[in-house]
Design a protein around this motif. Structure first.
Motif, PDB file in Angstrom:
ATOM      1  N   ARG A  10       0.829  -1.203   0.000  1.00 29.94           N
ATOM      2  CA  ARG A  10       0.000   0.000   0.000  1.00 29.94           C
ATOM      3  C   ARG A  10       0.861   1.248   0.000  1.00 29.94           C
ATOM      4  O   ARG A  10       0.607   2.195  -0.730  1.00 29.94           O
ATOM      5  CB  ARG A  10      -0.907  -0.017   1.230  1.00 29.94           C
ATOM      6  N   VAL A  13       2.354   1.867  -3.486  1.00 32.71           N
ATOM      7  CA  VAL A  13       1.394   2.396  -4.447  1.00 32.71           C
ATOM      8  C   VAL A  13       1.154   3.881  -4.197  1.00 32.71           C
ATOM      9  O   VAL A  13       1.122   4.697  -5.127  1.00 32.71           O
ATOM     10  CB  VAL A  13       0.077   1.606  -4.373  1.00 32.71           C
ATOM     11  N   LEU A  14       1.002   4.248  -2.943  1.00 32.76           N
ATOM     12  CA  LEU A  14       0.771   5.655  -2.633  1.00 32.76           C
ATOM     13  C   LEU A  14       1.980   6.504  -3.007  1.00 32.76           C
ATOM     14  O   LEU A  14       1.834   7.620  -3.523  1.00 32.76           O
ATOM     15  CB  LEU A  14       0.443   5.818  -1.145  1.00 32.76           C
ATOM     16  N   TYR A 137      -9.506   6.538  -5.668  1.00 29.93           N
ATOM     17  CA  TYR A 137      -9.196   6.101  -4.306  1.00 29.93           C
ATOM     18  C   TYR A 137     -10.181   6.714  -3.318  1.00 29.93           C
ATOM     19  O   TYR A 137     -10.688   6.026  -2.405  1.00 29.93           O
ATOM     20  CB  TYR A 137      -7.762   6.504  -3.978  1.00 29.93           C
ATOM     21  N   LEU A 163      -8.224   2.921   4.606  1.00 32.33           N
ATOM     22  CA  LEU A 163      -7.242   3.178   3.563  1.00 32.33           C
ATOM     23  C   LEU A 163      -6.749   1.895   2.900  1.00 32.33           C
ATOM     24  O   LEU A 163      -6.661   1.818   1.671  1.00 32.33           O
ATOM     25  CB  LEU A 163      -6.055   3.952   4.140  1.00 32.33           C
ATOM     26  N   LEU A 167      -7.763   0.597  -0.987  1.00 32.28           N
ATOM     27  CA  LEU A 167      -6.725   0.467  -2.013  1.00 32.28           C
ATOM     28  C   LEU A 167      -6.744  -0.927  -2.629  1.00 32.28           C
ATOM     29  O   LEU A 167      -6.579  -1.087  -3.847  1.00 32.28           O
ATOM     30  CB  LEU A 167      -5.358   0.751  -1.389  1.00 32.28           C
ATOM     31  N   ARG A 168      -6.977  -1.936  -1.799  1.00 27.09           N
ATOM     32  CA  ARG A 168      -7.042  -3.291  -2.349  1.00 27.09           C
ATOM     33  C   ARG A 168      -8.218  -3.453  -3.297  1.00 27.09           C
ATOM     34  O   ARG A 168      -8.135  -4.198  -4.269  1.00 27.09           O
ATOM     35  CB  ARG A 168      -7.132  -4.313  -1.210  1.00 27.09           C
ATOM     36  N   LEU A 170      -9.199  -1.434  -5.417  1.00 26.58           N
ATOM     37  CA  LEU A 170      -8.848  -0.870  -6.724  1.00 26.58           C
ATOM     38  C   LEU A 170      -8.017  -1.838  -7.555  1.00 26.58           C
ATOM     39  O   LEU A 170      -7.732  -1.553  -8.729  1.00 26.58           O
ATOM     40  CB  LEU A 170      -8.083   0.445  -6.545  1.00 26.58           C
ATOM     41  N   THR A 272      -1.870  -2.508 -12.705  1.00 30.02           N
ATOM     42  CA  THR A 272      -3.318  -2.548 -12.529  1.00 30.02           C
ATOM     43  C   THR A 272      -3.941  -3.208 -13.739  1.00 30.02           C
ATOM     44  O   THR A 272      -3.316  -3.334 -14.798  1.00 30.02           O
ATOM     45  CB  THR A 272      -3.891  -1.131 -12.341  1.00 30.02           C
TER      46      THR A 272
END
Length: 837
Positions: A10, A13-14, A137, A163, A167-168, A170, A272
């Protein structure tokens, strides 16, 4: 390496989205303002920073702040570092100097739930793609927030409940790749996208590439391979085939960082799903990939692998065969699947070795297609002979492979289930046939060239090494890795006598047919000079003069060693070559300090000094060429250091030792020769006696008396009559037909007596052509031949040696003969007698 835990994924990715810190604020009961319920840092953020302390715990809706303004207006608020300075009441600009900020309302109009506050790592704000991702998000967080209800807004609500799950949802995976290592750190989401269970993932790039559709591999390798990396961001789309057979499009975005020297150091990226982007294979991309792959295919086997990868799985074919056309037969060079039972009976009956050879006479439809020279497509149920119908009962494509106005071969593609041939696929197959045909003919020529080069090289090198008394020798040769695989490296082992051997290794400049020709001439010359009996320095000097006189415009290096296997003495000569190495019986290694001379072929009058070195039993002598220890990226000193280290730790078995030394050379481009000799010492040493024959009327009588005395001292009285007859004839011939010094030498070793008569005439003795009653001589050599187990003549220092060997029957058990020694004995007693008459 196991997959990284979700929090690490996570944060990566951020960070890739430009986020340093993310915080969720929700409306409290009674709309008393926004309250902080969850924060998270991105990868790379300051580990010492406290997110809850850096951001306010509460925002009043009546105050001026980015969070309150975004919630009240219902519109996202994007602020770079300059715009952020206007919100001094919030204090964010002071807490995060040089940062940007994003405030995204959570929920829809009439149902505001809170705000997602994003602190950016760049001063100039968020890019368009980053903004789009963060808006999605925020929507995912809002969805989770609605599902959580009042529990998320209650005081003390649990952290990391929004959070991470948002995110998962997505479906964004992340990875960290270390170029050049083959290792990758991938999170669980990425593994799920590709279809690999976490327990089955071994942490290597190959595990992920194995799921990639073959024609998309070159694009992915541009991310994986360090040589193709440049600093900055990369984006690409690729396909993977999941275990269920489903083909899925994925989108990859990555960032490449380099070290101070500009070398790729780290690749961080996100992946993705991009299923909506493509609905079918891109035929143009496939042809482009096939062109690139075929350009790198050198051999016929390489071409077959590329064709199977390009046409088999992407087209969903059940069988693919690639064959060359030779006269009226198909010589199959590639099959998928390779098992015989997957093909029709006609093909199985012709299965002679790895793959079958099929006759065109049994396949009239195929022969007609090849005569037309254009692709033929047969749908399911077409009337074909069994040899073709069994390849593709659901559809068969026959692609003649044209090249230079002729058909080089054919590619057969078959399907079991009914397969429709669309216009795009027909065009693809036609384009593929032309590409493969040209490449197949080029690869066939390359294979023929390499076969010729291999045959030439083998004909110029020794087919086998002779057995040695008191030692064992092994050799290895590897051709060059690029260009014509034939070079100028050579080696040889020359038996000079029953106890002396010469070792030679050399390297002619370059690796070409010209270098190989010079190499063959030099090897022959060195062997001839050595057999003539010249000392090592004279052998090398003669070879040097020969090469200078040839005016070949090529020079050669050489190391020559003459070894006395009885005493363990070695004489070295080095002409511009790398120094020999020795491994002592205690395992220590060192370079032999041989004084060097110029390479051969440079100066006709060059001198080649000789160096003596004693060898103890158990010593290994290693002669090698520079291709093993030097390259464009490896200095000679470092290469010799590595070779010494490998020689120290290598197995004691000489063959395995040679293989271990060859393994030291990495990224080899030059040819390599390696010659190893282990000196064990002679268990039974020969005993010798010599007599200088004076030219007197009774010289033969004195020679016979010397021989008789010697045989009695050796306990070989039973062999006296035969030996005396041989000595009489050889000495008589030498005195009658030559001038100068004549010498008689007797040697007893194992089961043989060797009689050698040396004279100063180079002319070999000739047996008489006619031996009738009127002949006055010439029967002596016939007697020698009849009485000897073997006999012959060899050049020796401007003259010759005529020798004869007489068999000595085995002694009774327990009776030791002269010269017998036990292992470890160093003084076997007198072995040489000198005399003169």
């Amino acid at each position: 390496m196991s997959p990284a835990p979700d929090p690490t994924g996570r944060e990566r990715v951020l960070a890739f989205a430009g986020v340093s810190l993310a915080a969720v604020y929700v409306l409290g009961d009674g709309s008393d303002g926004l309250r902080l319920v969850e924060t998270t840092k991105a990868a790379g953020a300051d580990a010492d920073a406290a997110p809850h302390a850096a951001l306010p715990q509460h925002y009043a809706l009546s105050g001026r702040s980015p969070a309150a303004d975004a919630l009240c207006t219902g519109r996202p608020l994007w602020l770079d570092s300059a715009a952020l300075a206007s919100y001094q009441q919030d204090g964010v600009a002071v807490r995060w100097p040089g940062a940007s900020l994003g405030a995204l309302p959570l929920g829809t109009e009439g149902s505001r739930l809170g705000c997602l506050l994003i602190v950016g790592s760049a001063a100039d704000g968020f890019e368009t793609e980053q903004r789009g991702f963060l808006l999605r998000y925020a929507d995912a967080i809002a969805t989770r927030l609605r599902g959580a209800g009042a529990s998320a807004t209650a005081p003390g609500a649990g952290a990391t409940t929004l959070l991470g799950p948002a995110l998962r949802s997505l479906r964004v995976g992340s990875f960290v790749l270390l170029p050049g290592t083959g290792l990758i750190e991938a999170d669980a989401t990425l593994l799920d996208l590709i279809g690999i269970a976490p327990d089955d993932f071994n942490g290597t790039v190959d595990a992920l590439l194995a799921r990639t559709v073959p024609e998309d591999l070159p694009a992915l390798l541009s991310v994986v391979e360090p040589a193709a990396q440049v600093a900055g961001d990369r984006e690409l789309e690729f396909r993977i085939r999941r275990p269920t057979g489903e083909v899925r499009w994925l989108r990859l975005s990555c960032r490449v960082s380099t070290d101070a020297a500009g070398r790729p150091e780290r690749v961080v990226g996100v992946v993705t799903s991009a299923a909506a982007l493509r609905s079918r294979a891109d035929d143009v991309s496939r042809v482009q990939w096939l062109t690139t792959a075929l350009d790198n295919a050198m051999t016929v086997r390489d071409v077959s692998r590329v064709v199977v990868a390009a046409l088999g799985e992407p087209l969903g074919a059940d069988r693919v065969a690639l064959a060359e056309l030779q006269a009226d037969r198909l010589v199959v060079v590639g099959l998928d699947p390779p098992q015989a039972d997957a093909w029709p009976e006609l093909w199985r009956s012709e299965w002679h070795s790895e793959w079958p050879d099929a006759s065109l006479h049994a396949l009239p439809s195929l022969r007609a297609a090849l005569r037309e020279g254009r692709p033929r497509l047969w749908p399911a149920g077409a009337a074909l002979e069994p040899g073709l119908a069994g390849i593709g009962p659901g559809g068969l494509a026959v692609l003649p492979l044209p090249a230079h106005g002729q058909v080089a071969g054919v590619c057969l593609i078959g399907w079991d289930a009914p397969h429709p041939f669309g216009p795009e696929e027909r065009s693809l197959l036609t384009a593929t046939a032309g590409l493969v045909g040209q490449t197949l003919m080029r690869a066939h020529a390359y294979d023929a060239e390499q076969e010729l080069a291999t045959m030439l090289q083998r004909s110029l090198l020794p087919r086998s090494l002779p057995p040695l008394p008191g030692g064992v020798a092994v050799a290895r040769y590897l051709p060059a890795m690029r260009g014509l695989q034939v070079g100028g490296d050579w080696y040889d082992v020359i038996a000079l006598s029953e106890s002396r051997v010469a070792l030679v290794i050399g390297d002619v400049q370059g690796h070409s047919a010209a270098a190989a020709t010079i190499m063959g001439q030099m090897r022959t010359a060195v062997r001839a000079y050595a057999v003539e009996g010249h000392p090592p320095d004279v052998v090398v000097s003669h070879a040097n003069r020969l090469l200078v006189g040839m005016e070949a415009d090529l020079f050669a290096t050489c190391a020559y060693v003459e070894l006395d296997m009885e005493e363990g003495n070695a004489w070295f000569v080095r002409a511009g070559h790398v120094a020999p190495l020795v491994r002592r019986p205690d395992g220590t290694t060192e370079e032999v300090a041989v004084e060097g001379g110029l390479p051969l072929g440079v100066v006709a009058d060059a001198e080649f000094p000789m160096t003596a070195e004693p060898l103890a039993p158990g010593t290994v002598l290693a002669l090698l060429t520079d291709g093993l220890v030097e390259s464009s990226t490896l200095h000679l000193d470092e290469g010799m250091r590595r070779m010494r280290a490998a020689l120290t730790t290598a197995p004691t078995d000489l063959g395995r030792m040679a293989d271990a030394l060859l393994a030291v050379a990495d990224q080899r481009h030059d040819d390599v020769a390696l010659l190893l000799l282990r000196y064990d010492g002679m268990r039974v040493r020969p005993i010798r006696a010599g007599w200088l024959v004076w030219r007197l009327p009774d010289a033969v009588m004195h020679a016979r008396r010397f021989t008789a005395r010697t045989l009695r001292s050796w306990g070989l009285v039973d062999q006296a009559d035969t030996t005396l007859l041989v000595v009489s004839e050889l000495v008589t011939n030498a005195l009658m037909h030559t001038h100068g010094t004549v010498r008689l030498d007797l040697t007893y070793a194992a089961d043989r007596i060797r009689v050698t008569v040396t004279d100063s005439s180079p002319r070999a003795p000739a047996k008489p052509v006619v031996t009738d009653w009127e002949a006055t001589g010439g029967r002596g050599l016939l007697l020698v031949e009849a009485m000897s187990a073997s006999w012959g003549s060899v050049p020796a220092g401007g003259g010759k040696q005529v020798w004869s060997e007489i068999v000595v029957p085995p002694r009774a058990p327990g009776v030791a003969g002269p010269g017998d020694t036990e292992p470890g004995d160093t003084e076997p007693g007198p072995r040489v007698r000198q005399g003169g008459g």
